[in-house]
Design a protein around this motif. Structure first.
Motif, PDB file in Angstrom:
ATOM      1  N   SER A   1      14.369 -20.792 -14.820  1.00 50.39           N
ATOM      2  CA  SER A   1      15.393 -21.831 -14.956  1.00 50.39           C
ATOM      3  C   SER A   1      15.010 -23.071 -14.172  1.00 50.39           C
ATOM      4  CB  SER A   1      16.746 -21.302 -14.480  1.00 50.39           C
ATOM      5  OG  SER A   1      16.671 -20.957 -13.120  1.00 50.39           O
ATOM      6  N   GLY A   2      15.664 -24.144 -14.528  1.00 53.42           N
ATOM      7  CA  GLY A   2      15.434 -25.416 -13.849  1.00 53.42           C
ATOM      8  C   GLY A   2      14.614 -26.365 -14.694  1.00 53.42           C
ATOM      9  N   ILE A   3      14.638 -27.603 -14.292  1.00 52.01           N
ATOM     10  CA  ILE A   3      13.977 -28.657 -15.069  1.00 52.01           C
ATOM     11  C   ILE A   3      12.465 -28.444 -15.194  1.00 52.01           C
ATOM     12  CG2 ILE A   3      13.659 -30.234 -13.120  1.00 52.01           C
ATOM     13  CD1 ILE A   3      14.488 -32.490 -15.167  1.00 52.01           C
ATOM     14  N   PHE A   4      11.835 -27.881 -14.174  1.00 53.31           N
ATOM     15  CA  PHE A   4      10.386 -27.685 -14.220  1.00 53.31           C
ATOM     16  C   PHE A   4       9.981 -26.493 -15.089  1.00 53.31           C
ATOM     17  CE2 PHE A   4      11.001 -29.970 -10.172  1.00 53.31           C
ATOM     18  CZ  PHE A   4      10.310 -31.133 -10.518  1.00 53.31           C
ATOM     19  N   ALA A   5      10.918 -25.602 -15.352  1.00 53.33           N
ATOM     20  CA  ALA A   5      10.623 -24.436 -16.193  1.00 53.33           C
ATOM     21  C   ALA A   5      10.726 -24.764 -17.675  1.00 53.33           C
ATOM     22  CB  ALA A   5      11.574 -23.301 -15.861  1.00 53.33           C
ATOM     23  N   ARG A   6      11.447 -25.829 -18.000  1.00 45.37           N
ATOM     24  CA  ARG A   6      11.635 -26.185 -19.413  1.00 45.37           C
ATOM     25  C   ARG A   6      10.358 -26.774 -19.988  1.00 45.37           C
ATOM     26  NH1 ARG A   6      16.751 -29.258 -17.628  1.00 45.37           N
ATOM     27  NH2 ARG A   6      17.955 -27.479 -16.891  1.00 45.37           N
ATOM     28  N   GLY A   7      10.212 -26.580 -21.303  1.00 43.64           N
ATOM     29  CA  GLY A   7       9.063 -27.160 -21.984  1.00 43.64           C
ATOM     30  C   GLY A   7       8.349 -26.145 -22.847  1.00 43.64           C
ATOM     31  N   SER A   8       7.144 -26.511 -23.255  1.00 39.20           N
ATOM     32  CA  SER A   8       6.349 -25.676 -24.166  1.00 39.20           C
ATOM     33  C   SER A   8       5.497 -24.672 -23.396  1.00 39.20           C
ATOM     34  CB  SER A   8       5.424 -26.547 -25.010  1.00 39.20           C
ATOM     35  OG  SER A   8       6.182 -27.339 -25.878  1.00 39.20           O
ATOM     36  N   TYR A   9       5.394 -23.479 -23.959  1.00 36.25           N
ATOM     37  CA  TYR A   9       4.565 -22.406 -23.421  1.00 36.25           C
ATOM     38  C   TYR A   9       3.666 -21.909 -24.546  1.00 36.25           C
ATOM     39  CZ  TYR A   9       7.709 -22.040 -19.380  1.00 36.25           C
ATOM     40  OH  TYR A   9       8.428 -22.289 -18.239  1.00 36.25           O
ATOM     41  N   SER A  10       2.480 -21.498 -24.198  1.00 35.75           N
ATOM     42  CA  SER A  10       1.616 -20.848 -25.183  1.00 35.75           C
ATOM     43  C   SER A  10       1.474 -19.388 -24.768  1.00 35.75           C
ATOM     44  CB  SER A  10       0.252 -21.536 -25.266  1.00 35.75           C
ATOM     45  OG  SER A  10      -0.387 -21.514 -24.020  1.00 35.75           O
ATOM     46  N   ALA A  11       1.245 -18.524 -25.751  1.00 35.75           N
ATOM     47  CA  ALA A  11       1.198 -17.092 -25.470  1.00 35.75           C
ATOM     48  C   ALA A  11       0.200 -16.405 -26.388  1.00 35.75           C
ATOM     49  CB  ALA A  11       2.581 -16.479 -25.639  1.00 35.75           C
ATOM     50  N   ARG A  12      -0.207 -15.230 -25.969  1.00 33.93           N
ATOM     51  CA  ARG A  12      -1.097 -14.391 -26.760  1.00 33.93           C
ATOM     52  C   ARG A  12      -0.561 -12.965 -26.723  1.00 33.93           C
ATOM     53  NH1 ARG A  12      -7.509 -13.269 -25.633  1.00 33.93           N
ATOM     54  NH2 ARG A  12      -7.911 -12.160 -27.574  1.00 33.93           N
ATOM     55  N   LEU A  13      -0.408 -12.371 -27.894  1.00 30.21           N
ATOM     56  CA  LEU A  13       0.081 -11.008 -28.041  1.00 30.21           C
ATOM     57  C   LEU A  13      -1.022 -10.192 -28.687  1.00 30.21           C
ATOM     58  CD1 LEU A  13       2.535  -9.058 -27.902  1.00 30.21           C
ATOM     59  CD2 LEU A  13       3.170  -9.873 -30.174  1.00 30.21           C
ATOM     60  N   LYS A  14      -1.360  -9.062 -28.059  1.00 25.49           N
ATOM     61  CA  LYS A  14      -2.490  -8.264 -28.539  1.00 25.49           C
ATOM     62  C   LYS A  14      -2.134  -6.781 -28.492  1.00 25.49           C
ATOM     63  CE  LYS A  14      -7.460  -7.834 -27.707  1.00 25.49           C
ATOM     64  NZ  LYS A  14      -8.568  -8.310 -26.884  1.00 25.49           N
ATOM     65  N   PHE A  15      -2.425  -6.079 -29.587  1.00 28.96           N
ATOM     66  CA  PHE A  15      -2.250  -4.631 -29.670  1.00 28.96           C
ATOM     67  C   PHE A  15      -3.612  -3.995 -29.859  1.00 28.96           C
ATOM     68  CE2 PHE A  15       1.894  -6.163 -30.637  1.00 28.96           C
ATOM     69  CZ  PHE A  15       2.778  -5.177 -30.250  1.00 28.96           C
ATOM     70  N   VAL A  16      -3.948  -3.019 -29.017  1.00 27.91           N
ATOM     71  CA  VAL A  16      -5.257  -2.380 -29.050  1.00 27.91           C
ATOM     72  C   VAL A  16      -5.095  -0.900 -28.709  1.00 27.91           C
ATOM     73  CG1 VAL A  16      -5.810  -2.959 -26.647  1.00 27.91           C
ATOM     74  CG2 VAL A  16      -7.653  -2.678 -28.276  1.00 27.91           C
ATOM     75  N   ASP A  17      -6.005  -0.053 -29.209  1.00 29.31           N
ATOM     76  CA  ASP A  17      -5.934   1.376 -28.890  1.00 29.31           C
ATOM     77  C   ASP A  17      -7.011   1.760 -27.878  1.00 29.31           C
ATOM     78  OD1 ASP A  17      -8.339   1.711 -30.285  1.00 29.31           O
ATOM     79  OD2 ASP A  17      -7.401   2.661 -32.022  1.00 29.31           O
ATOM     80  N   ASP A  18      -7.064   3.050 -27.533  1.00 33.09           N
ATOM     81  CA  ASP A  18      -8.028   3.548 -26.540  1.00 33.09           C
ATOM     82  C   ASP A  18      -9.477   3.320 -26.952  1.00 33.09           C
ATOM     83  OD1 ASP A  18      -6.312   4.390 -24.591  1.00 33.09           O
ATOM     84  OD2 ASP A  18      -6.307   6.492 -25.203  1.00 33.09           O
ATOM     85  N   ASP A  19      -9.732   3.270 -28.269  1.00 29.43           N
ATOM     86  CA  ASP A  19     -11.094   3.060 -28.751  1.00 29.43           C
ATOM     87  C   ASP A  19     -11.488   1.593 -28.769  1.00 29.43           C
ATOM     88  OD1 ASP A  19     -11.441   5.797 -29.150  1.00 29.43           O
ATOM     89  OD2 ASP A  19     -10.576   5.693 -31.173  1.00 29.43           O
ATOM     90  N   GLY A  20     -10.552   0.719 -28.384  1.00 26.66           N
ATOM     91  CA  GLY A  20     -10.834  -0.718 -28.373  1.00 26.66           C
ATOM     92  C   GLY A  20     -10.582  -1.393 -29.710  1.00 26.66           C
TER      93      GLY A  20
END
Length: 166
Positions: A129-148
Motif C-alpha cells: 500500500s501507499g503511493i510508492f507501491a502503486r504502478g506497473s509490475y511485471s511478473a513471470r509464472l512458471k510450472f515445471v516438474d521434477d524432470d525439468g
C-alpha cells in the motif's frame, strides 16, 4: 516398485493401456501433459476475476489490476493427461521497475491423469500500500516438474491502483 506405485495411482488397467499406447507410438513411456486452464484472483467483497491462460492484456498492456493494501489470494486450475506428473511446482516472480519484489516457489505435488481439473488455492496475501507501491509490475509464472519439463512459462504485467478498476 515404480510399477506398483503407478498401478496404485492409475489402476492396473490404466497402466496397461498407457504402456500399449506408448508402444504403439514407439516410445518407452508416454510423457505426462499438464495444461494450466486459468488463474482466478479472489478478493473479499469482490467478484472472482477469472483469467484464461494466456492472459489477455488491456489497452495499457496489463493482465489485471488490484487495489493497494487489499487482501487477495489466487487459485488456478490444471489438468494432467497421458501419465503421472511427478513433483509439479510453480514459481512466481514479480518485479517493479526491474527490482525483484517477490519470489515464490511452491511444490504442488505428484498428480495422476484424470478428466476433472485439479485446483490449487494459494494462501492469502495482501498487496503493498501507499503511493510508492502503486504502478506497473511485471511478473513471470512458471510450472515445471521434477524432470525439468516446463509446462508453462509466461510473462505478464499487472497494475496496483489506489482504487479497484471499474
Amino acid at each position: 516398485s515404480l510399477r506398483r506405485w503407478k498401478e496404485q495411482l492409475l489402476g492396473p488397467d490404466a497402466l496397461h493401456t498407457t504402456n500399449l499406447l506408448a508402444l504403439a507410438l514407439g516410445a518407452e513411456t508416454v510423457e505426462p501433459e499438464v495444461t494450466i486452464l486459468n488463474l482466478t484472483i479472489l478478493a473479499p467483497g469482490r467478484p472472482d476475476l477469472v483469467l484464461p491462460i494466456p492472459f489477455v492484456p488491456d489497452d495499457k498492456g496489463h493482465a489485471f489490476a488490484l487495489k493497494d493494501g487489499t487482501a487477495y489470494s489466487f487459485r488456478f486450475s490444471f489438468t494432467v493427461s497421458n501419465n503421472i506428473v511427478s513433483g509439479l511446482k510453480y514459481s512466481h516472480t514479480v518485479w517493479k521497475t526491474r527490482v525483484k519484489v517477490e519470489n515464490q516457489k511452491v511444490m504442488l505435488g505428484t498428480f495422476s491423469p484424470q478428466q476433472e481439473p485439479y485446483t490449487y488455492k494459494a494462501e492469502e496475501d495482501s498487496t503493498p500500500s501507499g503511493i510508492f507501491a502503486r504502478g506497473s509490475y511485471s511478473a513471470r509464472l512458471k510450472f515445471v516438474d521434477d524432470d525439468g519439463k516446463v509446462y508453462l512459462d509466461m510473462k505478464y504485467s499487472f497494475e496496483i491502483r489506489k482504487d479497484w478498476p471499474a
